[in-house]
Write an enzyme that holds these catalytic residues in place. Sequence first.
Site, PDB file in Angstrom:
ATOM      1  N   ASP A  30       0.859  -1.185   0.000  1.00 27.48           N
ATOM      2  CA  ASP A  30       0.000   0.000   0.000  1.00 27.48           C
ATOM      3  C   ASP A  30       0.903   1.245   0.000  1.00 27.48           C
ATOM      4  O   ASP A  30       2.134   1.133  -0.154  1.00 27.48           O
ATOM      5  CB  ASP A  30      -0.989  -0.038   1.175  1.00 27.48           C
ATOM      6  CG  ASP A  30      -0.331   0.165   2.539  1.00 27.48           C
ATOM      7  OD1 ASP A  30       0.905   0.237   2.608  1.00 27.48           O
ATOM      8  OD2 ASP A  30      -1.071   0.261   3.542  1.00 27.48           O
TER       9      ASP A  30
ATOM     10  N   CYS B 137       2.748  -3.570   4.016  1.00 28.12           N
ATOM     11  CA  CYS B 137       1.953  -2.399   4.385  1.00 28.12           C
ATOM     12  C   CYS B 137       2.588  -1.826   5.643  1.00 28.12           C
ATOM     13  O   CYS B 137       3.739  -2.175   5.947  1.00 28.12           O
ATOM     14  CB  CYS B 137       0.469  -2.751   4.539  1.00 28.12           C
ATOM     15  SG  CYS B 137       0.053  -3.868   5.886  1.00 28.12           S
TER      16      CYS B 137
ATOM     17  N   THR C  45       2.121  -2.336   8.865  1.00 30.76           N
ATOM     18  CA  THR C  45       2.463  -3.386   9.829  1.00 30.76           C
ATOM     19  C   THR C  45       2.665  -4.751   9.163  1.00 30.76           C
ATOM     20  O   THR C  45       3.160  -5.673   9.817  1.00 30.76           O
ATOM     21  CB  THR C  45       1.325  -3.562  10.845  1.00 30.76           C
ATOM     22  OG1 THR C  45       0.130  -3.856  10.103  1.00 30.76           O
ATOM     23  CG2 THR C  45       1.126  -2.312  11.677  1.00 30.76           C
TER      24      THR C  45
ATOM     25  N   HIS D 168       7.784 -25.502   7.641  1.00 29.39           N
ATOM     26  CA  HIS D 168       6.677 -26.240   8.274  1.00 29.39           C
ATOM     27  C   HIS D 168       5.303 -25.897   7.686  1.00 29.39           C
ATOM     28  O   HIS D 168       4.419 -26.735   7.681  1.00 29.39           O
ATOM     29  CB  HIS D 168       6.629 -25.943   9.786  1.00 29.39           C
ATOM     30  CG  HIS D 168       7.783 -26.547  10.534  1.00 29.39           C
ATOM     31  ND1 HIS D 168       7.843 -26.587  11.905  1.00 29.39           N
ATOM     32  CD2 HIS D 168       8.921 -27.145  10.080  1.00 29.39           C
ATOM     33  CE1 HIS D 168       8.970 -27.185  12.280  1.00 29.39           C
ATOM     34  NE2 HIS D 168       9.647 -27.516  11.195  1.00 29.39           N
TER      35      HIS D 168
ATOM     36  N   HIS E  22       4.286 -32.282   8.012  1.00 26.46           N
ATOM     37  CA  HIS E  22       3.807 -30.917   7.785  1.00 26.46           C
ATOM     38  C   HIS E  22       2.821 -30.868   6.603  1.00 26.46           C
ATOM     39  O   HIS E  22       1.902 -30.067   6.589  1.00 26.46           O
ATOM     40  CB  HIS E  22       4.984 -29.973   7.518  1.00 26.46           C
ATOM     41  CG  HIS E  22       5.994 -29.989   8.631  1.00 26.46           C
ATOM     42  ND1 HIS E  22       5.675 -29.637   9.916  1.00 26.46           N
ATOM     43  CD2 HIS E  22       7.298 -30.353   8.642  1.00 26.46           C
ATOM     44  CE1 HIS E  22       6.749 -29.763  10.689  1.00 26.46           C
ATOM     45  NE2 HIS E  22       7.752 -30.206   9.928  1.00 26.46           N
TER      46      HIS E  22
END
Length: 156
Positions: free
Chosen positions: A7, A64, A66, A97, A132
Amino acid sequence: MIAIGSDHAAFAFKEDIKAWLVEKGYQVRDFGACGTERVDYCDFGFLVGEAVARGECDKDLVFCGTGVGISISANKVKGIRAVVCSEPYSAKLSREHNDSNILALGARVVGPELARMIVEIWLSAEFEGGRHLDRIKKIAAYEEGRMDSKSAREPR
Ligand code: RB5
């Protein structure tokens, strides 16, 4: 081919990582944003997520402020396992994993050197498969409506 998107809050961050990846010899497809004008992170999370889901790009990066909003958005696309990381250990394990196929970073959280380290480790780590893989298959079955939470807990 690496798809990349951000963004406005992470525009400069994206440009920096993109230039660094190109310098390292990676092919990069930039889905925007194209500047610092305010945009919605979800638009770019969806775009990059769809490119990955279509198989056009394999390991992809979204940014972005965060890394949270854009990873949540990318995760709404079927088949996407986006992770937001701010240190290399989780980034590596998310490949080994969880077979993460999108890495999200927060431009307001990690500095440029740490970001490069996280990206480098994430790009080079491989999915380990085995036990996994069974879990990834369960997540896919749940996502596609082929399994519910009750049957997921039944013994194999
Ligand atoms: C934009 O201000 C900010 O909300 C966005 O970049 C992101 O951090 C959302 O999760």
